[in-house]
Design an enzyme around this catalytic site. Structure first.
Site, PDB file in Angstrom:
ATOM      1  N   CYS A   1       7.330   4.895  -4.022  1.00 32.14           N
ATOM      2  CA  CYS A   1       6.113   4.430  -3.351  1.00 32.14           C
ATOM      3  C   CYS A   1       6.335   3.760  -2.005  1.00 32.14           C
ATOM      4  CB  CYS A   1       5.303   3.511  -4.273  1.00 32.14           C
ATOM      5  SG  CYS A   1       6.161   1.999  -4.709  1.00 32.14           S
TER       6      CYS A   1
ATOM      7  N   HIS B   1      -1.690  -9.279   9.009  1.00 32.28           N
ATOM      8  CA  HIS B   1      -2.812  -9.013   8.112  1.00 32.28           C
ATOM      9  C   HIS B   1      -3.826  -8.083   8.753  1.00 32.28           C
ATOM     10  CE1 HIS B   1      -1.680 -13.169   6.343  1.00 32.28           C
ATOM     11  NE2 HIS B   1      -0.774 -12.254   6.162  1.00 32.28           N
TER      12      HIS B   1
ATOM     13  N   ARG C   1       0.283  -3.589  -9.004  1.00 32.05           N
ATOM     14  CA  ARG C   1       1.518  -4.342  -8.826  1.00 32.05           C
ATOM     15  C   ARG C   1       1.164  -5.826  -8.786  1.00 32.05           C
ATOM     16  NH1 ARG C   1       5.105  -3.719  -3.537  1.00 32.05           N
ATOM     17  NH2 ARG C   1       3.427  -4.845  -2.487  1.00 32.05           N
TER      18      ARG C   1
END
Ligand code: PEP
Ligand code: MG
Length: 747
Positions: free
Chosen positions: A677, A364, A507
């Site tokens: 992408c 993260h 998304r």
């Protein structure tokens, strides 16, 4: 040798303490210490070997071996018994040294006369500094007590070395933390930065490793541990409602804080003459050494907990704060073992670079560093022990290299590189508003990938024509608990506000596999990348999917909305998800909410199966986006997170390009817009070839838009197509060599 009783070792430490207080320095002090140890424990030989560089140990002082050998006898890490002790970080205790595995005879030291050998690593918090050796003629193994006493002595030597007690002439006695070092790690976010070290958690310095009064030290330790326990209990109290993971960490803290074994070992160390803080640090060093050897992630976590707890205890004992009071230096480069996304966001854009001792490409913290476009290098061993606050440091996020306290020549080469990059940036800025049209007139749409609020400013300064992939899960990943719907609405609104007229492709949650939500029940899966992830979770947990769809519809509030479902493997998954969208629209309508002006619903093509779906699927879907990162991993059966295989297969491999071409054809038949992408869209040569295969929208990291655009503007896709076709025709495995050659000839 004398019995290593507790009083013996206390006496020895007492003499060491006097030695520490003496005026002697460097070599003289080291000489006096070796004879003092030999004398105290009545051994014939006591020697101290220190590292002169990362790989070479040097005999720096001895009592009993030939004085001529001092500063001459050297061995590499792993060589001879001394080198083996250094390498393993473990004590070696043998009655018959010449027969021990790895024994190396060194005539210059005259050591053949000695049978017993005890080697104790001199190390401090995972940093290897040298080896303390005691030898004697009598063939016997030393008792556990004697070994223990010498371990304590080695620890004190390590502290003294850290405090600069042995600084003298020659590389082995040069002061610690002053030489320039190059450390290698893994690149996690590109870019180069020059600046000064800022330690996220500055080291606690123990200035008094030896204590006079063990009773007083025991009292101090007991009081400090009590304070620590109360603190942990308080944290637990406050965190009652917190997520499970956080509670588990705190429970583990509490377990350690109450651990009898931990306490007992520290009390024993104090009995032998260490101060309370030195006893804590000794335990901490051992936990760190174990951490280096343990691979099980759960155990590593627990050892890291113990490390954290030791730091807290040291702060209580020494009164040294979490920060050492220093101000953030100019051009700060953050150094940490690991850092959570929240802490990193707090530092924000003030940082020039980040170097982590652990970390990972998919962590993260990496996600945040990327969003902030801060160069990041991970897996840089020793960095937290080597670097001192304020040290000059260069970070090369492209190569994954860190130069600490660099030499002038390195600095000037590095500055040249930064200057070149700055020039390139200027060039990219000058074409920011230029539409991407190739030399042969093909219009390519360059959009960006995003996922955090920190990404939004890039919409304007990168020249992106929109957001081709907004990874909504990032907002979920950086938090400790599930966000509320109202929070999501506000976030998505901010994204749409920032984008203005530009299209944003949201998304839906792509969790599972490498993206594990800390607050969701963790399901152990044999192969998470092929497991319960992305749309599969969404369809099985409709509540979460509906909440997110609602939030998106409300955030759009009359504006156009684009939704994309990740990881669709077969047409029906998309149909079911689309059905959910329609149901949510109806419900929102009934509730009187303003609906989006238009709604597009697309699918990500990330598994080869979808490329072979019935044509009807391509008719139904509003658009398709190729998720190249996943698609490539499944196409080549090569884990994208696995360093051993992730670079093995080239995107420009003919098989993969042919596959991409097939997807382009299928979309063209239905007139379905197609984009790409994955990370490859942001690599100029790859992007060029994808455009040549017919892809007209490329979504990438904002920083890649300039370089990709710059190359596309100069390219003639028609002739590139011919180069690719010829290479294929010749039966080449990858078109890369041919394309690179063609590019070289262009200039
Ligand atoms: C991909 O798989 O290419 C993609 C863009 O999605 P992610 O990297 O988030 O899995
Ligand atoms: Mg993906």
């Amino acid at each position: 040798m004398a019995d290593g009783t507790e009083t013996e070792s206390r006496k020895l430490l007492g003499r060491l303490r006097e030695e520490m207080a003496s005026e002697a320095a460097g070599q003289e002090r080291l000489d006096r210490i070796t004879s003092l140890i030999a004398d105290s424990i009545r051994a014939e030989v006591c020697s101290v070997y220190l590292f002169r560089d990362e790989d070479t140990l040097e005999l720096c002082a001895t009592e009993g071996l030939s004085p001529e050998a001092v500063h001459k006898t050297r061995m590499r890490m792993g060589e001879g018994l001394v080198g083996r002790v250094a390498l393993s970080g473990k004590v070696m205790n043998t009655a018959d040294a010449p027969s021990a595995k790895g024994f190396r005879y060194m005539p210059e030291t005259g050591e053949e006369r000695f049978s017993s050998f005890l080697g104790v690593p001199i190390q401090r918090l995972g940093e290897k500094l040298g080896v303390l050796v005691v030898q004697s003629r009598e063939a016997r193994e030393l008792s556990a007590d004697e070994v223990y006493a010498l371990e304590v002595v080695a620890m004190v030597l390590a502290e003294m070395a850290e405090l600069g007690a042995f600084v003298g002439e020659g590389a082995a006695l040069s002061p610690l933390h002053q030489q320039s070092v190059q450390l290698n790690g893994g690149p996690a976010q590109e870019g180069s930065a020059e600046g000064h070290v800022w330690l996220h958690e500055p080291r606690v310095v123990v200035t008094n490793p030896i204590a006079e009064d063990p009773h007083r030290e025991l009292e101090r330790l007991t009081e400090a541990v009590e304070e620590l326990r109360v603190g942990v209990d308080k944290m637990l109290e406050i965190s009652r409602g917190a997520d499970k993971e956080q509670l588990q960490v705190l429970e583990a803290y509490r377990m350690f804080a109450n651990s009898k074994g931990w306490m007992r070992r520290m009390e024993e160390d104090i009995d032998r003459g260490l101060s309370a803080e030195a006893a804590v640090e000794k335990e901490q060093s051992q936990a760190r050494a174990r951490m280096g050897q343990v691979t099980d992630p759960y155990l590593r976590e627990r050892l890291a907990d113990l490390d954290d707890l030791s730091n807290r205890l040291l702060r209580i004992l020494t009164g040294q704060g979490k920060t050492d009071g220093a101000d953030l230096p100019p051009d700060p480069i953050l150094i940490a073992r690991n850092i959570g996304p929240g802490d990193l966001l707090e530092y924000g854009r003030s940082l020039r670079g980040i170097v982590l001792e652990e970390g990972s490409v998919g962590s993260h913290a990496t996600i945040v560093a990327r969003a902030l476009a801060i160069p990041l290098v991970v897996h840089v061993g020793r960095i937290t022990t080597e670097a001192l606050n304020g040290d000059h440091i260069l970070v090369d996020g492209d190569q994954g290299v860190v130069h600490l306290r660099p030499e002038d020549t390195v600095v000037s080469a590095f500055r040249d590189k930064i200057a070149m990059q700055a020039k390139a940036q200027e060039r990219y800025a000058s074409i920011r508003e230029t539409p991407t049209v190739t030399r042969d007139g093909e219009r390519i749409n360059l959009v960006m990938n995003a996922g955090l609020m920190a990404d939004l400013p890039s919409l304007n300064n990168s020249g992106a024509e929109g957001v081709g992939l907004f990874r909504t899960e990032l907002q979920f990943l950086i938090r400790n608990q599930m966000p509320k719907r109202s929070e999501l609405v506000a976030q998505y609104q901010r994204v749409l506000d920032a984008a203005g007229d530009k299209r944003v492709v949201f998304r839906t949650l792509d969790i599972g596999s490498d993206k594990v939500l800390p607050y969701m029940k963790h399901v152990a899966e044999p192969n998470p990348a092929l497991g319960w992830r992305a749309i599969r979770v969404g369809l099985d947990k409709r509540g979460v999917m509906r909440m997110q769809l609602q939030a998106l519809l409300r955030a759009a509030n009359g504006r156009p909305l684009t939704i994309m479902f990740p990881f669709v493997a077969q047409a029906d998954e998309f149909r079911e998800a689309k059905w959910e969208v329609n149901k949510t629209i109806e419900r929102e309508k009934r509730l009187g909410h303003v609906l989006p002006e238009t709604i597009e619903v697309g699918a990500m093509l990330e598994t080869p199966s979808l490329a072979f779906a019935p044509q009807k699927f391509f008719d139904e879907v509003d658009f398709v986006s190729i998720g190249g990162n996943d698609l490539k991993q499944f196409f080549f059966a090569a884990d994208r997170e696995n360093e051993l295989v992730r670079r093995r297969y080239d995107t420009l491999n003919v098989s993969f390009l042919t596959f991409i071409e097939r997807i382009v054809e299928r979309c063209n038949i239905s007139g379905t817009p197609l984009s790409f992408c994955g990370e490859d869209a942001g690599r100029p040569v790859e992007a060029l070839c994808l455009a040549a295969m017919g892809i007209r929208t490329l979504s990438m990291r904002p920083a890649s838009i300039g370089p990709v655009k710059s190359l596309l503007l100069r390219a003639d896709l028609q002739s590139l197509r011919k180069i690719i076709a010829d290479a294929r025709h010749r039966g080449e495995q990858s078109v890369r060599p041919a394309v690179m050659e063609w590019l070289r000839n262009q200039n």
